[in-house]
Write a protein that holds these residues in place. Sequence first.
Motif, mmCIF file in Angstrom:
data_model
loop_
_atom_site.group_PDB
_atom_site.id
_atom_site.type_symbol
_atom_site.label_atom_id
_atom_site.label_comp_id
_atom_site.label_asym_id
_atom_site.label_seq_id
_atom_site.Cartn_x
_atom_site.Cartn_y
_atom_site.Cartn_z
ATOM 1 N N ALA A 71 0.361 -0.762 -0.428
ATOM 2 C CA ALA A 71 -0.030 -0.279 -0.019
ATOM 3 C C ALA A 71 1.034 1.354 0.116
ATOM 4 O O ALA A 71 0.107 2.292 -0.049
ATOM 5 C CB ALA A 71 -0.761 -0.200 1.373
ATOM 6 N N ILE A 72 2.361 1.191 0.921
ATOM 7 C CA ILE A 72 3.251 2.291 0.159
ATOM 8 C C ILE A 72 3.994 2.124 -0.536
ATOM 9 O O ILE A 72 4.995 3.192 -0.450
ATOM 10 C CB ILE A 72 3.915 2.442 1.856
ATOM 11 N N GLY A 73 3.800 1.061 -1.637
ATOM 12 C CA GLY A 73 5.103 1.334 -2.803
ATOM 13 C C GLY A 73 5.510 1.000 -2.016
ATOM 14 O O GLY A 73 7.131 0.527 -2.813
ATOM 15 N N VAL A 74 6.154 -0.726 -1.124
ATOM 16 C CA VAL A 74 7.425 -0.718 -1.324
ATOM 17 C C VAL A 74 7.363 -2.051 -1.054
ATOM 18 O O VAL A 74 6.071 -3.091 -0.169
ATOM 19 C CB VAL A 74 7.822 -1.071 0.562
ATOM 20 N N ARG A 75 8.409 -2.307 -1.619
ATOM 21 C CA ARG A 75 8.369 -4.732 -2.336
ATOM 22 C C ARG A 75 9.213 -5.054 -1.687
ATOM 23 O O ARG A 75 10.606 -4.742 -1.288
ATOM 24 C CB ARG A 75 8.824 -4.327 -3.943
ATOM 25 N N ALA A 76 9.003 -5.787 -0.897
ATOM 26 C CA ALA A 76 9.626 -6.353 -0.197
ATOM 27 C C ALA A 76 9.226 -8.228 0.253
ATOM 28 O O ALA A 76 7.571 -8.283 -0.417
ATOM 29 C CB ALA A 76 9.524 -6.585 1.557
ATOM 30 N N ARG A 77 10.567 -9.066 0.121
ATOM 31 C CA ARG A 77 10.308 -10.767 0.494
ATOM 32 C C ARG A 77 9.992 -11.025 1.749
ATOM 33 O O ARG A 77 10.521 -9.953 3.122
ATOM 34 C CB ARG A 77 11.420 -11.240 0.113
ATOM 35 N N ILE A 78 8.503 -11.218 2.660
ATOM 36 C CA ILE A 78 8.513 -11.689 4.307
ATOM 37 C C ILE A 78 8.783 -12.777 4.170
ATOM 38 O O ILE A 78 8.145 -13.499 3.484
ATOM 39 C CB ILE A 78 7.123 -10.857 3.997
ATOM 40 N N VAL A 79 8.943 -13.310 5.075
ATOM 41 C CA VAL A 79 9.374 -14.458 5.749
ATOM 42 C C VAL A 79 8.586 -14.230 7.361
ATOM 43 O O VAL A 79 9.019 -13.663 7.201
ATOM 44 C CB VAL A 79 10.744 -15.182 5.693
#
Length: 160
Positions: A71-79
């Motif tokens: 929603a805030i435009g941050v692309r991250a891999r989450i584990v």
Amino acid sequence: MSPEALTAQLHRTIPLTAAMATEVRSFDGRRLEISAPLAANHNLHGTAFGGSLATLGILGGWSLVASALDAIGVRARIVVQHSECEFREPVSSDFSAVSELPEAEWPRFVATLRRHRRARIAIDTTLVAEHRAMASHRGRFAAFLEADSEPTPDPRAPLP
């Protein structure tokens, strides 16, 4: 991402979510609800399988972090880094997991992720059935900024 699109993504990328018949019900920027029917998640006693409850707790926390970052435009891999679930009583109906962003921690998490390209956050989830809290889940999630992600300039991003 809409709840329907997130449900489809979960079913496509995590096959267990399709087998559990999970469905993202809502996401308002701070709170996410995901549900599962008892019919696909019962044990030999006819109550919800503890593993399904714990899995839905993990999915709720993971989906909340992923959706809030998106929603805030941050692309991250989450584990998921750590997971614990406390079961209060048997669940004998369809159930859902309600996860909420910790408002005091979220800006620091986002700033750390942008600055160090990785960060951790704890998410509390309540597992609900028949309008009652039946179990609780606490998960710690690690996020790793995608290599091609360009973080927004303000590291003190408010809640979406």
